[in-house]
Structure formats: structure tokens, C-alpha cells
Design a protein around this motif. Sequence first.
Motif, PDB file in Angstrom:
ATOM      1  N   ASN A  79     -68.124  -8.194  23.110  1.00 49.36           N
ATOM      2  CA  ASN A  79     -67.437  -6.982  23.558  1.00 49.36           C
ATOM      3  C   ASN A  79     -67.672  -5.820  22.611  1.00 49.36           C
ATOM      4  N   LEU A  80     -67.771  -4.633  23.187  1.00 50.89           N
ATOM      5  CA  LEU A  80     -67.688  -3.397  22.429  1.00 50.89           C
ATOM      6  C   LEU A  80     -66.382  -2.744  22.842  1.00 50.89           C
ATOM      7  N   VAL A  81     -65.596  -2.332  21.863  1.00 46.75           N
ATOM      8  CA  VAL A  81     -64.310  -1.695  22.118  1.00 46.75           C
ATOM      9  C   VAL A  81     -64.447  -0.223  21.758  1.00 46.75           C
ATOM     10  N   PHE A  82     -64.051   0.632  22.682  1.00 44.73           N
ATOM     11  CA  PHE A  82     -64.055   2.078  22.470  1.00 44.73           C
ATOM     12  C   PHE A  82     -62.622   2.574  22.500  1.00 44.73           C
ATOM     13  N   TYR A  83     -62.316   3.534  21.644  1.00 47.91           N
ATOM     14  CA  TYR A  83     -61.034   4.227  21.709  1.00 47.91           C
ATOM     15  C   TYR A  83     -61.284   5.528  22.459  1.00 47.91           C
ATOM     16  N   ARG A  84     -60.416   5.800  23.436  1.00 49.84           N
ATOM     17  CA  ARG A  84     -60.556   7.008  24.248  1.00 49.84           C
ATOM     18  C   ARG A  84     -59.376   7.928  24.002  1.00 49.84           C
ATOM     19  N   GLY A  86     -58.348  11.499  25.666  1.00 45.28           N
ATOM     20  CA  GLY A  86     -58.761  12.421  26.715  1.00 45.28           C
ATOM     21  C   GLY A  86     -60.070  11.937  27.309  1.00 45.28           C
ATOM     22  N   GLN A  87     -61.120  12.773  27.231  1.00 46.16           N
ATOM     23  CA  GLN A  87     -62.435  12.400  27.754  1.00 46.16           C
ATOM     24  C   GLN A  87     -63.431  12.037  26.657  1.00 46.16           C
ATOM     25  N   LYS A  88     -62.962  11.861  25.430  1.00 44.88           N
ATOM     26  CA  LYS A  88     -63.823  11.512  24.292  1.00 44.88           C
ATOM     27  C   LYS A  88     -63.703  10.013  23.997  1.00 44.88           C
ATOM     28  N   TYR A  89     -64.855   9.346  23.909  1.00 44.18           N
ATOM     29  CA  TYR A  89     -64.907   7.919  23.615  1.00 44.18           C
ATOM     30  C   TYR A  89     -65.540   7.710  22.240  1.00 44.18           C
ATOM     31  N   PHE A  90     -64.927   6.839  21.433  1.00 43.29           N
ATOM     32  CA  PHE A  90     -65.419   6.525  20.093  1.00 43.29           C
ATOM     33  C   PHE A  90     -65.646   5.022  19.991  1.00 43.29           C
ATOM     34  N   LEU A  91     -66.824   4.619  19.540  1.00 46.98           N
ATOM     35  CA  LEU A  91     -67.058   3.197  19.302  1.00 46.98           C
ATOM     36  C   LEU A  91     -66.161   2.759  18.160  1.00 46.98           C
TER      37      LEU A  91
END
Length: 130
Positions: A79-84, A86-91
Motif C-alpha cells: 500500500n501507498l498511503v497519501f494524506y489529503r 482539500g485537493q492536495k495529496y502528499f505521499l
Amino acid sequence: MSLALLMSAAAHAQTTQLNVTVPFEFIAGDTVLPAGDYDVHSTGLWGGKTLSIQNVTSNAGTFLLSTWCQLAKTSESNNLVFYRYGQKYFLAEVWTVNTNIGRQMPLNQRQTELARNQQKSEVVLTASGK
């Protein structure tokens, strides 16, 4: 000789080599990467602290320093987990199947600023192993 084999097996067991399709633009470290198919792998001895994230169809990519993190139970998938925000996603995290040890990316300044003003949600993408 057996010590060398043991060390080689341990190094291989901790190596991350994944393929994942990311359907959105995201930020890895300080680099903005487009949606697309990515190879993610660790570099260096013992799986390394550095992750290479490379788009398979373009020159987009980056190297990230990461730290070890741990789950209470073994991960059942890659799995890759991203923190979102608004509309910005960060690995944020990378997990490999059949282990409870993962890689965690440090927060960058932009993510820290967004976290102060916006609620965070997690987006988890399943990756295939190589």
C-alpha cells in the motif's frame, strides 16, 4: 559464508519494490508529480532510507528520505498511503505485504501549513510487488 547469506536474505526481505497507479497529482517530498503509473523502490543496503519514485512513462520522479514505521499487525497488501488536504495529496507512507515495517515520509513545510487549517483524510492505494 552463512553470515553473508543471512545478511543478503535480510537485506532482500526489507527491500521495497512496488508498482502503483496513482490517479491524481501528488506531492512527494517537495516534488509535484503527475497522475500515472509509478515504480517505487528503496535504495541502499538493508532496504535503505531512500525511496525512489519514478513515473514509468515520463521523466517525472524523485528520491525521498524516509524513516521506519511499524504497524501492530502484518500488512496484508502492498500500500501507498497519501494524506489529503482539500485537493492536495502528499505521499505519507509505503507498506509492503507480509511485514509490519513500513516507510514514512517526513512532513514538508507546505503540508504542515495545510494541516493547521484543513482536515486530513487518508487515501490508500494498493500496489503490486515486483
